[in-house]
Design an enzyme around this catalytic site. Structure first.
Site, mmCIF file in Angstrom:
data_model
loop_
_atom_site.group_PDB
_atom_site.id
_atom_site.type_symbol
_atom_site.label_atom_id
_atom_site.label_comp_id
_atom_site.label_asym_id
_atom_site.label_seq_id
_atom_site.Cartn_x
_atom_site.Cartn_y
_atom_site.Cartn_z
ATOM 1 N N ALA A 47 0.827 -1.285 -0.185
ATOM 2 C CA ALA A 47 -0.086 0.141 0.065
ATOM 3 C C ALA A 47 0.811 1.227 -0.126
ATOM 4 O O ALA A 47 0.472 2.235 -0.939
ATOM 5 C CB ALA A 47 -0.887 -0.137 1.221
ATOM 6 N N GLN A 197 4.060 -13.263 -1.619
ATOM 7 C CA GLN A 197 4.570 -12.183 -0.964
ATOM 8 C C GLN A 197 5.455 -12.587 0.406
ATOM 9 O O GLN A 197 6.656 -11.849 0.549
ATOM 10 C CB GLN A 197 3.766 -10.966 -0.632
ATOM 11 C CG GLN A 197 3.189 -10.414 -1.860
ATOM 12 C CD GLN A 197 1.805 -10.864 -2.363
ATOM 13 O OE1 GLN A 197 1.497 -12.027 -2.135
ATOM 14 N NE2 GLN A 197 1.236 -10.253 -2.911
ATOM 15 N N ASP A 238 -4.391 -2.192 3.644
ATOM 16 C CA ASP A 238 -4.418 -1.638 2.091
ATOM 17 C C ASP A 238 -5.417 -0.627 2.495
ATOM 18 O O ASP A 238 -5.684 0.348 1.694
ATOM 19 C CB ASP A 238 -4.938 -2.635 1.192
ATOM 20 C CG ASP A 238 -3.549 -3.500 0.916
ATOM 21 O OD1 ASP A 238 -3.359 -4.521 1.581
ATOM 22 O OD2 ASP A 238 -2.568 -3.164 0.027
ATOM 23 N N ASN A 248 -6.690 -6.232 3.896
ATOM 24 C CA ASN A 248 -5.387 -6.403 3.737
ATOM 25 C C ASN A 248 -5.146 -7.788 2.904
ATOM 26 O O ASN A 248 -6.475 -8.457 2.520
ATOM 27 C CB ASN A 248 -4.678 -6.902 5.099
ATOM 28 C CG ASN A 248 -3.226 -6.736 4.812
ATOM 29 O OD1 ASN A 248 -2.468 -6.122 4.301
ATOM 30 N ND2 ASN A 248 -2.482 -8.053 5.681
ATOM 31 N N LYS A 249 -4.096 -8.363 2.637
ATOM 32 C CA LYS A 249 -3.942 -9.370 1.603
ATOM 33 C C LYS A 249 -4.838 -10.563 2.127
ATOM 34 O O LYS A 249 -4.972 -10.856 3.015
ATOM 35 C CB LYS A 249 -2.392 -9.972 1.839
ATOM 36 C CG LYS A 249 -1.954 -11.245 0.813
ATOM 37 C CD LYS A 249 -2.316 -10.720 -0.701
ATOM 38 C CE LYS A 249 -1.993 -9.608 -1.125
ATOM 39 N NZ LYS A 249 -2.435 -9.299 -2.607
HETATM 40 O O1 MRU Z 1 -0.956 -7.214 -3.267
HETATM 41 P P1 MRU Z 1 -0.045 -6.642 -2.623
HETATM 42 O O2 MRU Z 1 1.181 -7.165 -2.630
HETATM 43 O O3 MRU Z 1 0.054 -5.111 -3.019
HETATM 44 O O4 MRU Z 1 -0.642 -6.533 -1.170
HETATM 45 C C1 MRU Z 1 0.130 -5.971 -0.053
HETATM 46 C C2 MRU Z 1 -0.462 -6.258 1.117
HETATM 47 O O5 MRU Z 1 -1.619 -6.889 1.394
HETATM 48 C C3 MRU Z 1 0.193 -5.765 2.338
HETATM 49 O O6 MRU Z 1 -0.217 -6.513 3.347
HETATM 50 C C4 MRU Z 1 -0.289 -4.237 2.545
HETATM 51 O O7 MRU Z 1 -0.186 -3.488 1.475
HETATM 52 C C5 MRU Z 1 0.128 -3.624 3.730
HETATM 53 S S1 MRU Z 1 1.734 -3.081 3.825
HETATM 54 C C6 MRU Z 1 1.794 -1.685 2.987
#
Ligand code: MRU
Length: 349
Positions: A47, A197, A238, A248-249
């Site tokens: 994010a 990730q 996010d 979040n993810k």
């Molecule tokens: O799809 P992504 O890799 O952009 O998702 C990232 C996440 O879900 C992170 O946990 C989230 O952005 C928080 S860290 C800035």
């Protein structure tokens, strides 16, 4: 420090996160369309990184414009902002970053500022947002470090680290700060299917920093919690709705319920610009759906039968009731989040 992204005289340079951990290579975006592609294709992701990339995307679009008049430039700025905003829908930081440059541009354009001066000022702001991201995350880390035990294993999901930001990280920033304060912390990282990730990025940056890290498959978290092996969970965000519900993810929601069942504190670490007070609750947060290929293929090889249906939501929403605290650079928010978020927003207004 890991150089996730950087403004350079030639353009915006991005560490290509799709190639990690095997290759440490950089992609140079020399116009706003290339910045948009970098965000959409997740060459940069997370994010906070997306937010500052959005700001740099608008800034490079304005900087490279050949418009001779403010009305011409106005039309271009509309197109630049719309193009960048269409890349990824869930992380509100993207819209925040675009909005920061847009607001400054609007003020300067309304005052008929000479175009070279506008260009110089929007680039300066984008670079300032980069610096502020790192300093905010250090403040956030200091607040969060207080919440972690003096020793123990912390579970994290996805990558909320330096790679998801301009440096240091949110959830991983808290872990870094706790270790800097002398706490004996080690990390369990969920692999975070389907984009991995956790396996590719969190493991890479923590090992690089000599932070003891154990990688587990997503479906192992409950097992280790039941064995008393996890002291706390910390994740990034996010988008946080006005009532504290947190996108979040994908997979974060399941981890939050497991934590609740085992009496383990579940913390969210995110800078204040991740809080979207215009979105009342989590069910209103747009959830990005990504390509089926992320699931059907692994490193270019198809691993599923032809004809199977695929669903690939990139995020889920953790209800506020499962969250012990939301850690920001302005302090720690506790339930009832509707009230604590409103109070923090009012104090900052
Ligand atoms: O799809 P992504 O890799 O952009 O998702 C990232 C996440 O879900 C992170 O946990 C989230 O952005 C928080 S860290 C800035």
């Amino acid at each position: 420090m890991i150089p996730t992204l950087e403004w350079t005289p030639e353009g915006v340079s991005f560490l290509d996160q799709t190639k990690l951990p095997q290759q440490e290579t950089y992609v140079l975006a020399t116009d706003y369309k290339q910045v948009a592609t970098v965000i959409r294709d997740m060459i940069t992701r997370g994010a906070m990184a997306i937010g500052v990339s959005g700001a740099m995307g608008v800034a490079i679009g304005i900087q490279r414009s050949t418009a001779a008049t403010i009305p011409q430039l106005n039309a271009e700025v509309d197109e630049i902002c719309a193009h960048l905003a269409a890349t990824r829908p869930t992380a509100v930081n993207l819209f925040w970053g675009i909005g920061q440059i847009r607001d400054l541009y609007n003020q300067l354009a309304a005052a008929n500022t000479p175009i070279p001066e506008i260009k110089q000022q929007v680039v300066a702001l984008a670079r300032r947002l980069y610096d502020e991201d790192i300093s905010n995350l250090r403040k956030l880390g200091a607040f969060g470090a207080e919440l972690l035990p003096d020793e123990g294993t912390i579970l994290t999901h996805c990558n909320a680290g330096a790679l998801a930001a301009c440096g240091y990280g949110s959830a991983l920033g808290v872990i870094r700060a706790a270790i800097e304060n002398g706490k004996k912390i080690d990390v369990f990282a969920d692999e975070t299917r389907p984009f991995n990730q956790g396996a590719r990025l969190t493991a890479w940056e923590l090992v690089k920093d000599n932070i003891p890290t154990t990688l587990i498959c997503d479906n192992m978290a409950g097992h280790f919690m039941s064995k008393g092996r996890i002291a706390a969970v910390i994740v990034g965000a996010d988008r946080i709705a006005a009532n504290g519900d947190t996108a979040n993810k994908i997979g974060t929601y399941s981890v939050s319920i497991l934590a609740k069942e085992h009496g383990i504190p579940f913390y969210v670490a995110a800078p204040f610009n991740t809080i979207d007070t215009a979105t009342a609750s989590g069910d209103l947060i747009p959830i990005e759906q990504r390509a089926a290929r992320e699931i059907t293929h692994y490193q270019g090889n198809q691993v599923t039968p032809d004809g199977v249906n695929i669903e690939n939501p990139a995020f889920d929403v953790t209800p506020a009731k499962y969250i012990a605290a939301i850690i920001t650079e302005r302090g720690v928010l506790r339930a009832p989040f509707s009230e604590s978020i409103r109070a923090m927003a009012e104090r900052s207004a």
